[in-house]
Motif scaffolding. Structure first.
Motif, PDB file in Angstrom:
ATOM      1  N   ASP A  17       0.836  -1.195   0.000  1.00 10.67           N
ATOM      2  CA  ASP A  17       0.000   0.000   0.000  1.00 10.67           C
ATOM      3  C   ASP A  17       0.873   1.248   0.000  1.00 10.67           C
ATOM      4  OD1 ASP A  17      -2.359  -1.398  -0.018  1.00 10.67           O
ATOM      5  OD2 ASP A  17      -2.681  -1.269   2.147  1.00 10.67           O
ATOM      6  N   ILE A  18       0.551   2.178  -0.887  1.00 10.95           N
ATOM      7  CA  ILE A  18       1.200   3.488  -0.940  1.00 10.95           C
ATOM      8  C   ILE A  18       0.111   4.496  -0.589  1.00 10.95           C
ATOM      9  CG2 ILE A  18       2.491   5.110  -2.386  1.00 10.95           C
ATOM     10  CD1 ILE A  18       3.102   2.644  -4.230  1.00 10.95           C
ATOM     11  N   ILE A  19       0.175   5.059   0.615  1.00 15.13           N
ATOM     12  CA  ILE A  19      -0.934   5.852   1.158  1.00 15.13           C
ATOM     13  C   ILE A  19      -0.563   7.333   1.216  1.00 15.13           C
ATOM     14  CG2 ILE A  19      -2.543   6.118   3.093  1.00 15.13           C
ATOM     15  CD1 ILE A  19      -1.773   3.248   3.929  1.00 15.13           C
ATOM     16  N   GLY A  20      -1.436   8.175   0.649  1.00  9.58           N
ATOM     17  CA  GLY A  20      -1.209   9.610   0.682  1.00  9.58           C
ATOM     18  C   GLY A  20      -2.520  10.370   0.711  1.00  9.58           C
ATOM     19  N   ARG A  21      -2.431  11.667   0.962  1.00 10.82           N
ATOM     20  CA  ARG A  21      -3.627  12.510   1.051  1.00 10.82           C
ATOM     21  C   ARG A  21      -3.862  13.276  -0.252  1.00 10.82           C
ATOM     22  NH1 ARG A  21      -5.872  12.942   5.898  1.00 10.82           N
ATOM     23  NH2 ARG A  21      -4.691  12.349   7.768  1.00 10.82           N
ATOM     24  N   CYS A  22      -5.131  13.635  -0.504  1.00  9.46           N
ATOM     25  CA  CYS A  22      -5.472  14.459  -1.648  1.00  9.46           C
ATOM     26  C   CYS A  22      -6.831  15.093  -1.403  1.00  9.46           C
ATOM     27  CB  CYS A  22      -5.486  13.634  -2.940  1.00  9.46           C
ATOM     28  SG  CYS A  22      -6.924  12.544  -3.086  1.00  9.46           S
ATOM     29  N   ASP A  23      -7.270  15.968  -2.308  1.00 16.70           N
ATOM     30  CA  ASP A  23      -8.622  16.510  -2.225  1.00 16.70           C
ATOM     31  C   ASP A  23      -9.488  15.899  -3.326  1.00 16.70           C
ATOM     32  OD1 ASP A  23      -7.841  17.803  -4.563  1.00 16.70           O
ATOM     33  OD2 ASP A  23      -7.468  19.721  -3.561  1.00 16.70           O
ATOM     34  N   ASP A  24     -10.776  16.223  -3.299  1.00 16.19           N
ATOM     35  CA  ASP A  24     -11.701  15.617  -4.255  1.00 16.19           C
ATOM     36  C   ASP A  24     -11.356  15.972  -5.698  1.00 16.19           C
ATOM     37  OD1 ASP A  24     -12.961  14.641  -2.035  1.00 16.19           O
ATOM     38  OD2 ASP A  24     -14.886  15.600  -2.396  1.00 16.19           O
ATOM     39  N   VAL A 122      -6.439   9.419   0.273  1.00 14.88           N
ATOM     40  CA  VAL A 122      -7.336   9.724   1.389  1.00 14.88           C
ATOM     41  C   VAL A 122      -7.746  11.200   1.320  1.00 14.88           C
ATOM     42  CG1 VAL A 122      -7.644   9.685   3.888  1.00 14.88           C
ATOM     43  CG2 VAL A 122      -6.170   7.978   2.784  1.00 14.88           C
ATOM     44  N   THR A 123      -9.047  11.442   1.220  1.00 11.06           N
ATOM     45  CA  THR A 123      -9.571  12.800   1.148  1.00 11.06           C
ATOM     46  C   THR A 123      -9.813  13.344   2.554  1.00 11.06           C
ATOM     47  OG1 THR A 123     -11.693  11.703   0.684  1.00 11.06           O
ATOM     48  CG2 THR A 123     -10.563  12.731  -1.165  1.00 11.06           C
ATOM     49  N   PRO A 124     -10.024  14.672   2.694  1.00 10.31           N
ATOM     50  CA  PRO A 124     -10.167  15.263   4.035  1.00 10.31           C
ATOM     51  C   PRO A 124     -11.295  14.683   4.878  1.00 10.31           C
ATOM     52  CG  PRO A 124      -9.715  16.976   2.432  1.00 10.31           C
ATOM     53  CD  PRO A 124      -9.924  15.707   1.647  1.00 10.31           C
ATOM     54  N   ASP A 125     -12.324  14.092   4.238  1.00 12.65           N
ATOM     55  CA  ASP A 125     -13.415  13.481   5.007  1.00 12.65           C
ATOM     56  C   ASP A 125     -13.089  12.060   5.460  1.00 12.65           C
ATOM     57  OD1 ASP A 125     -13.491  12.203   2.577  1.00 12.65           O
ATOM     58  OD2 ASP A 125     -15.571  12.699   2.116  1.00 12.65           O
ATOM     59  N   GLY A 126     -11.872  11.602   5.194  1.00 13.97           N
ATOM     60  CA  GLY A 126     -11.447  10.277   5.642  1.00 13.97           C
ATOM     61  C   GLY A 126     -11.731   9.158   4.672  1.00 13.97           C
ATOM     62  N   GLN A 127     -12.427   9.444   3.562  1.00 13.29           N
ATOM     63  CA  GLN A 127     -12.710   8.402   2.579  1.00 13.29           C
ATOM     64  C   GLN A 127     -11.437   7.999   1.834  1.00 13.29           C
ATOM     65  OE1 GLN A 127     -15.706   6.697   1.656  1.00 13.29           O
ATOM     66  NE2 GLN A 127     -16.214   7.460   3.703  1.00 13.29           N
ATOM     67  N   ARG A 128     -11.303   6.684   1.568  1.00 11.75           N
ATOM     68  CA  ARG A 128     -10.130   6.230   0.830  1.00 11.75           C
ATOM     69  C   ARG A 128     -10.532   5.706  -0.536  1.00 11.75           C
ATOM     70  NH1 ARG A 128     -12.567   2.154   0.283  1.00 11.75           N
ATOM     71  NH2 ARG A 128     -12.397   0.167   1.320  1.00 11.75           N
ATOM     72  N   ASP A 274      -9.204   8.482   8.401  1.00 14.22           N
ATOM     73  CA  ASP A 274      -8.958   7.665   7.212  1.00 14.22           C
ATOM     74  C   ASP A 274      -9.712   6.354   7.380  1.00 14.22           C
ATOM     75  OD1 ASP A 274      -7.927   6.184   5.113  1.00 14.22           O
ATOM     76  OD2 ASP A 274      -5.925   5.972   5.970  1.00 14.22           O
ATOM     77  N   THR A 275     -10.628   6.053   6.458  1.00 14.20           N
ATOM     78  CA  THR A 275     -11.419   4.822   6.582  1.00 14.20           C
ATOM     79  C   THR A 275     -10.708   3.583   6.041  1.00 14.20           C
ATOM     80  OG1 THR A 275     -12.525   5.286   4.473  1.00 14.20           O
ATOM     81  CG2 THR A 275     -13.613   6.056   6.490  1.00 14.20           C
ATOM     82  N   GLN A 313      -6.928   7.186  12.580  1.00 14.45           N
ATOM     83  CA  GLN A 313      -5.526   7.385  12.245  1.00 14.45           C
ATOM     84  C   GLN A 313      -5.341   7.161  10.738  1.00 14.45           C
ATOM     85  OE1 GLN A 313      -3.868   3.699  14.346  1.00 14.45           O
ATOM     86  NE2 GLN A 313      -3.206   3.382  12.233  1.00 14.45           N
ATOM     87  N   MET A 314      -4.152   7.446  10.241  1.00 14.68           N
ATOM     88  CA  MET A 314      -3.839   7.180   8.840  1.00 14.68           C
ATOM     89  C   MET A 314      -3.395   5.730   8.664  1.00 14.68           C
ATOM     90  SD  MET A 314      -4.087   9.444   6.352  1.00 14.68           S
ATOM     91  CE  MET A 314      -2.747   9.138   5.184  1.00 14.68           C
ATOM     92  N   GLY A 315      -3.898   5.091   7.619  1.00 13.44           N
ATOM     93  CA  GLY A 315      -3.449   3.750   7.291  1.00 13.44           C
ATOM     94  C   GLY A 315      -4.180   2.665   8.055  1.00 13.44           C
ATOM     95  N   ALA A 316      -3.893   1.413   7.677  1.00 12.69           N
ATOM     96  CA  ALA A 316      -4.602   0.257   8.233  1.00 12.69           C
ATOM     97  C   ALA A 316      -3.772  -0.528   9.239  1.00 12.69           C
ATOM     98  CB  ALA A 316      -5.045  -0.664   7.093  1.00 12.69           C
TER      99      ALA A 316
END
Length: 333
Positions: A17-24, A122-128, A274-275, A313-316
Motif C-alpha cells: 500500500d502506498i498511502i497519501g492525502r489528496c482533495d476531491d 485519502v480525502t479530508p473526510d477520511g474516505q479512501r 482515514d477509513t 488514524q492514517m493507514g490500516a
C-alpha cells in the motif's frame, strides 16, 4: 481451538500500500471513483504518484490487514499470498513479518511479473480511494496453499478480491476442502461492491457449499442478493450460512447467527481521519474474539473497537497494539 498453531490464517492479495492525502478535485482529475477500488495498470499509478503529495509504503491487502490486526490483538496469525522477488516484494515480506504475522510463501523469481501495489488516496473526510495494480498476487494458485498451515488454523479467512482468476478460485476451493476436512472454520469476505457484481453467482455457490462465516458491508450484501432492503438481505443470508457478519458504518453491525440477528452498536469516533482498513480491522477483532472463545456479541464489540481505532488514524496498521488498548478498555484479559 485445541491443537491449532494459529488463530487465523488468511489467503489474499499480497499488496504494498502506498498511502497519501489528496482533495476531491485530485480524484476527479485522475478519474478515480471516490470511496471505491479500481484496477489500473502501473502507468496509471505512476502518473498519480508523480503528482501526489508525501506517501507511506507498507504491506497491505485486505486479508493481510486483517491478520496483522489479529496479531495486534495478541493473536497468532499467518498469511498466504504471492509476491515477486523485487523491491516491493521485499517491502511486503519484511513489513508483514515485523507486524507479527507468519509469512512463508516463497517469492517468485524472474517471471516478468511484479509485486502488486495499491495507491490509496485519502480525502479530508477520511474516505479512501484505491487504485490497485494486481500484479503477481493474482497468480496465486493451488501451489501456494500449504495444507499444513491450513490445518494448523482455527479459522481460515479468504479474501474475495482474489476471485478474479480461475486459478485463485481453485486455490480457494482447495483451502476450503482442506479446512473442512480438518474440522476448521472457513470465513469469506466479499471485499468490494464491484467484486460482488463480477462474481455474484460463484460467491453464492461457494457460500452455500462450505463457508461457515461470511463478512460483508451493507452495500456488498445488498448487491449479493440484488435487493435494496437490508432486512430482506438478512433473511437471505440467514438461509445461506450459519454465521454472517454485516457491517453498516455508523449504524454498527449485525451478526446473523443461525438465523438470529444480533445488533452491535458502532464505537464512537472523535474524528474520522482515514477509513482505510475499517472493515479489515473489524474482521480482525471479530475473528480474534471468535478464535479465543468469546461470545458473539463480545466478538462484535471487539470488531467495532478495532474499526473505530483504525479510522482515527492514517493507514490500516494500528499505531498502538490493540491488545494494550483493549486491556485498558477492559475488553480483553
Amino acid at each position: 481451538m485445541p491443537g491449532t498453531q494459529f488463530d487465523v490464517v488468511a489467503i489474499g492479495n499480497a499488496i504494498v500500500d502506498i498511502i497519501g492525502r489528496c482533495d476531491d478535485s485530485f480524484l476527479d482529475r485522475h478519474g478515480a471513483p471516490k470511496g471505491h477500488m479500481r484496477l489500473v495498470e502501473p502507468a496509471t499509478i505512476g502518473k498519480i504518484y508523480e503528482t501526489m503529495g508525501p506517501a507511506i509504503e507498507i504491506s497491505g491487502g485486505s486479508a493481510a490487514n486483517t491478520v496483522v490486526g489479529v496479531a495486534s490483538f495478541g493473536g497468532r496469525s499467518a498469511f498466504i499470498g504471492k509476491v515477486a522477488e523485487d523491491e516491493f516484494g521485499r517491502i511486503f515480506r519484511h513489513d508483514i513479518r515485523a507486524s507479527g504475522v507468519s509469512f512463508n510463501t516463497p517469492a517468485v523469481v524472474d517471471t516478468g511479473r511484479a509485486t502488486s501495489r495499491s495507491l490509496i488516496l485519502v480525502t479530508p473526510d477520511g474516505q479512501r480511494t484505491m487504485n490497485t495494480f494486481l500484479g503477481i498476487s493474482t497468480d496465486l494458485d493451488q501451489g501456494e496453499v500449504d495444507p499444513e498451515v491450513i490445518k494448523a488454523a482455527s479459522i481460515v479467512y479468504l479474501e474475495g478480491y482474489l476471485f478474479d482468476r480461475d486459478e485463485a478460485k481453485a486455490a480457494f476451493r482447495q483451502a476450503v476442502e482442506i479446512a473442512n476436512g480438518a474440522g476448521r472454520r472457513v470465513a469469506l469476505t466479499l471485499s468490494d461492491l464491484f467484486c460482488v457484481d463480477r462474481h455474484r453467482a460463484e460467491f453464492l455457490a461457494l457460500i452455500r457449499s462450505g463457508i461457515g462465516i461470511l463478512f460483508a458491508n451493507e452495500s456488498e450484501i445488498l448487491s449479493l442478493y440484488e435487493t435494496s432492503d437490508f432486512d430482506e438481505a438478512v433473511k437471505h443470508v440467514a438461509r445461506d450460512t450459519k454465521l454472517a457478519v454485516l457491517t453498516r458504518s455508523e449504524k454498527g453491525s449485525v451478526i446473523v447467527s443461525d438465523g438470529t440477528p444480533i445488533l452491535v452498536p458502532a464505537e464512537p469516533v472523535k474524528k474520522v481521519i482515514d477509513t482505510t482498513g475499517a472493515g479489515d480491522l473489524y474482521a480482525a477483532g471479530f475473528l480474534y474474539g471468535l478464535a479465543r472463545g468469546y461470545e458473539l456479541p463480545m466478538a462484535g464489540k471487539l470488531g467495532s473497537f478495532a474499526a473505530a481505532e483504525i479510522i482515527g488514524q492514517m493507514g490500516a496498521r494500528p499505531e498502538v497494539k490493540l491488545a494494550h488498548l483493549g486491556r485498558m478498555r477492559g475488553l480483553i484479559g
